[in-house]
Design an enzyme around this catalytic site. Sequence first.
Site, PDB file in Angstrom:
ATOM      1  N   ASP A   1      -1.478   1.447  -3.692  1.00  0.00           N
ATOM      2  CA  ASP A   1      -2.245   0.338  -4.287  1.00  0.00           C
ATOM      3  C   ASP A   1      -3.663   0.779  -4.654  1.00  0.00           C
ATOM      4  OD1 ASP A   1      -3.066   0.545  -1.642  1.00  0.00           O
ATOM      5  OD2 ASP A   1      -3.379  -1.613  -1.407  1.00  0.00           O
TER       6      ASP A   1
ATOM      7  N   GLU B   1     -12.410   5.668   6.561  1.00  0.00           N
ATOM      8  CA  GLU B   1     -11.441   6.111   7.551  1.00  0.00           C
ATOM      9  C   GLU B   1     -11.012   7.521   7.140  1.00  0.00           C
ATOM     10  OE1 GLU B   1      -9.272   2.608   9.738  1.00  0.00           O
ATOM     11  OE2 GLU B   1      -8.422   2.850   7.743  1.00  0.00           O
ATOM     12  N   ALA B   2     -10.563   8.304   8.111  1.00  0.00           N
ATOM     13  CA  ALA B   2     -10.155   9.677   7.817  1.00  0.00           C
ATOM     14  C   ALA B   2      -9.071   9.704   6.731  1.00  0.00           C
ATOM     15  CB  ALA B   2      -9.658  10.354   9.089  1.00  0.00           C
TER      16      ALA B   2
ATOM     17  N   GLY C   1      -1.802  -0.769  15.063  1.00  0.00           N
ATOM     18  CA  GLY C   1      -1.911  -2.163  14.646  1.00  0.00           C
ATOM     19  C   GLY C   1      -0.928  -2.495  13.533  1.00  0.00           C
ATOM     20  N   THR C   2      -0.250  -1.495  12.998  1.00  0.00           N
ATOM     21  CA  THR C   2       0.642  -1.733  11.863  1.00  0.00           C
ATOM     22  C   THR C   2       2.085  -1.324  12.139  1.00  0.00           C
ATOM     23  OG1 THR C   2       0.205   0.452  10.921  1.00  0.00           O
ATOM     24  CG2 THR C   2      -1.238  -1.334  10.211  1.00  0.00           C
TER      25      THR C   2
ATOM     26  N   ARG D   1      -3.729   5.008  21.503  1.00  0.00           N
ATOM     27  CA  ARG D   1      -3.872   3.565  21.285  1.00  0.00           C
ATOM     28  C   ARG D   1      -2.597   3.014  20.649  1.00  0.00           C
ATOM     29  NH1 ARG D   1      -4.568   3.263  15.794  1.00  0.00           N
ATOM     30  NH2 ARG D   1      -4.991   1.045  15.685  1.00  0.00           N
TER      31      ARG D   1
ATOM     32  N   ASP E   1      -3.272   6.264  -3.050  1.00  0.00           N
ATOM     33  CA  ASP E   1      -2.080   5.688  -2.408  1.00  0.00           C
ATOM     34  C   ASP E   1      -1.484   4.617  -3.332  1.00  0.00           C
ATOM     35  OD1 ASP E   1      -3.862   3.616  -2.061  1.00  0.00           O
ATOM     36  OD2 ASP E   1      -3.206   3.138  -0.034  1.00  0.00           O
TER      37      ASP E   1
ATOM     38  N   ASP F   1      -6.252   2.203  -3.069  1.00  0.00           N
ATOM     39  CA  ASP F   1      -7.500   2.027  -2.317  1.00  0.00           C
ATOM     40  C   ASP F   1      -7.803   3.210  -1.387  1.00  0.00           C
ATOM     41  OD1 ASP F   1      -5.605   1.456  -0.412  1.00  0.00           O
ATOM     42  OD2 ASP F   1      -6.322  -0.582   0.018  1.00  0.00           O
TER      43      ASP F   1
ATOM     44  N   SER G   1       0.796  -1.211   0.000  1.00  0.00           N
ATOM     45  CA  SER G   1       0.000   0.000   0.000  1.00  0.00           C
ATOM     46  C   SER G   1       0.842   1.283   0.000  1.00  0.00           C
ATOM     47  CB  SER G   1      -0.947  -0.064   1.196  1.00  0.00           C
ATOM     48  OG  SER G   1      -1.811   1.025   1.237  1.00  0.00           O
TER      49      SER G   1
HETATM   50  P1  NG1 Z   1      -2.703   1.827  12.784  1.00  0.00           P
HETATM   51  O1  NG1 Z   1      -1.231   1.682  12.529  1.00  0.00           O
HETATM   52  O2  NG1 Z   1      -3.312   0.655  13.529  1.00  0.00           O
HETATM   53  O3  NG1 Z   1      -3.036   3.163  13.374  1.00  0.00           O
HETATM   54  C1  NG1 Z   1      -3.081   2.515  10.202  1.00  0.00           C
HETATM   55  C2  NG1 Z   1      -4.098   3.594   9.964  1.00  0.00           C
HETATM   56  C3  NG1 Z   1      -5.469   2.959   9.808  1.00  0.00           C
HETATM   57  C4  NG1 Z   1      -5.475   1.838   8.780  1.00  0.00           C
HETATM   58  C5  NG1 Z   1      -4.280   0.903   8.945  1.00  0.00           C
HETATM   59  C6  NG1 Z   1      -4.106  -0.076   7.807  1.00  0.00           C
HETATM   60  C7  NG1 Z   1      -4.254   5.815  10.991  1.00  0.00           C
HETATM   61  C8  NG1 Z   1      -4.312   6.605  12.234  1.00  0.00           C
HETATM   62  N1  NG1 Z   1      -4.166   4.495  11.128  1.00  0.00           N
HETATM   63  O4  NG1 Z   1      -3.455   1.802  11.344  1.00  0.00           O
HETATM   64  O5  NG1 Z   1      -6.400   3.956   9.522  1.00  0.00           O
HETATM   65  O6  NG1 Z   1      -5.567   2.327   7.482  1.00  0.00           O
HETATM   66  O7  NG1 Z   1      -3.049   1.628   9.104  1.00  0.00           O
HETATM   67  O8  NG1 Z   1      -3.566   0.502   6.652  1.00  0.00           O
HETATM   68  O9  NG1 Z   1      -4.294   6.368   9.882  1.00  0.00           O
HETATM   69 ZN    ZN Z   2      -3.718   1.202   0.225  1.00  0.00          ZN
END
Ligand code: NG1
Ligand code: ZN
Length: 536
Positions: free
Chosen positions: A285, A379-380, A507-508, A504, A283, A287, A66
């Site tokens: 890819d 998502e924003a 997750g990535t 928080r 972006d 999406d 991505s």
């Molecule tokens: P994480 O890293 O969990 O905040 C980010 C983006 C998500 C989502 C994922 C997957 C922000 C704040 N967070 O997640 O919206 O797109 O990557 O690509 O933009």
């Molecule tokens: Zn993407």
Amino acid sequence: DKAILAASAKHPIVPLPRGQFYNYGTAGFRMKADLLEGISFRVGLLAALRSRKLNSQAIGVMITASHNPAVDNGVKIVDPLGDMLEQDWERYATALVNAPSDEALVAVYTRLATDLKIDLRLPAKVIYGRDTRPSGHTLVVALAAGLEAANAEPVDFKILTTPQLHYLVRATNSEGTPLSYGKVSEVGYYEKLAEAFVRAMRGRRINGPLSVDCANGVGGPKLAEFLKYIPKDKVNFDVKVVNDDVLRPEVLNLDCGADYVKTKQRAPPSPKSLPGVRCCSLDGDADRLIYYWVDPESGFVMLDGDRISSLAASFIGDLVDGAGLRDELRIGVVQTAYANGASTTYITRHLKLPVICTPTGVKHLHHVAQGFDIGVYFEANGHGTVLFSPDALSAFRKKEPQSPAQKDALDTLAALGDLINQTVGDAISDMLMVEVILAHKNWTLRDWAMTYADLPNRLVRVEVGNKDLFRTTDAERRLSHPEGAQEEIDQAVKKYKDARSFARASGTENACRVYAEAATRSEANELAERVARIIE
Ligand code: NG1
Ligand code: ZN
């Protein structure tokens, strides 16, 4: 199983330091590309199991990272209807990929087949594609080896945008049924979108040229290809495709693209955005989608996922009223905690539509949006779509119009049902939707931006010792752990007007994120820094 044992030896997994594991996260497995070969092989095995578990329906695998840098890559599984892999199966993916040896891999594979009552003699079919990253080639070879070892039928669609692969999975599984999603080919995707776009426009005019920054990714060539399918005599869509260099891998997502624009809150430095010209960015890819323009007076103005969401909800809500369907169809909007508070207020108070907040990650938003007849989710950062239930789609076609205006509303709704990708957020499809809405409303980007004023906000990344200590409740808006942290955040928020803040674990990435918004820019910055100090 000998075939798997032998093939696995050729596509080994890179061992991680003690105590660390590969994890199927929000975006599948994503990391430096040189760690992914063995993972891709094993994902092939899992996709074959999943196909067999679901009566031999086709499963998809997309190879992309991505918006991440060119040296990264990722592997992600797509379910038969084109949505993300069912959450339960993320654990199985993680188990297969972390098997410490070839023998252990075969053992996990066989155990999964037994535990999940999968008949390994059934046919299996897996279709796959990749973005323009050079490492994609090796990963596809490894994936194909996994499919061969598992005796699954491979279908290689070569280079695609992520949403195109999702489209192809759904089209494959619905082929020849009354719910057919479209022709099973890349051309079928272009034809479907172009036809629906022309039908949704029906003679309306687009307000000036659009410059589309493709992040030097796969969206560039695919958008250029798509544009050939739009009949010039029917729609005046004047698109300038920029940042479409896919021959130099190192420029992918470099100082351009939707993630750059959203996080830096400015236009890509190159090519220079001409004042007043309508722009958008995809972006790597294709999406995610962000619109913007550089105003001769006020400078850069951005229209992000929250804006696209509220624009779509407002337009579709009006059409549903116009079609006389308001009492029959439930419309709702799904956001995450990162949605600007002003957008939430606008949607609930002004549009009078319900808003549901979910944890980060489109799979959560998608799932909740499915609970409405018309579910708008973004998502924003610009990733999202609008989902229509079977009831909604059939109402658009079957309802007898009582007036020409009602017929017009029904026709536009039916066209949007085909134009908007129903499987996943799709920057090209979303861009066409935005163009349709602006053309119908006869709006400029400035008109769109005037609907409400964003609250100033700040997002910061905070390095922490162990991000796993941070656990959340209430759709990630509050911390349950570490104990006491939320009380401190509450105290900080209280000091500012119209303020909101949360922290928080990403997750990535291996870090925490802090978001803050407040009545003024300096207060939003100050609050974000305060909260960052609380959690670091
Ligand atoms: P994480 O890293 O969990 O905040 C980010 C983006 C998500 C989502 C994922 C997957 C922000 C704040 N967070 O997640 O919206 O797109 O990557 O690509 O933009
Ligand atoms: Zn993407």
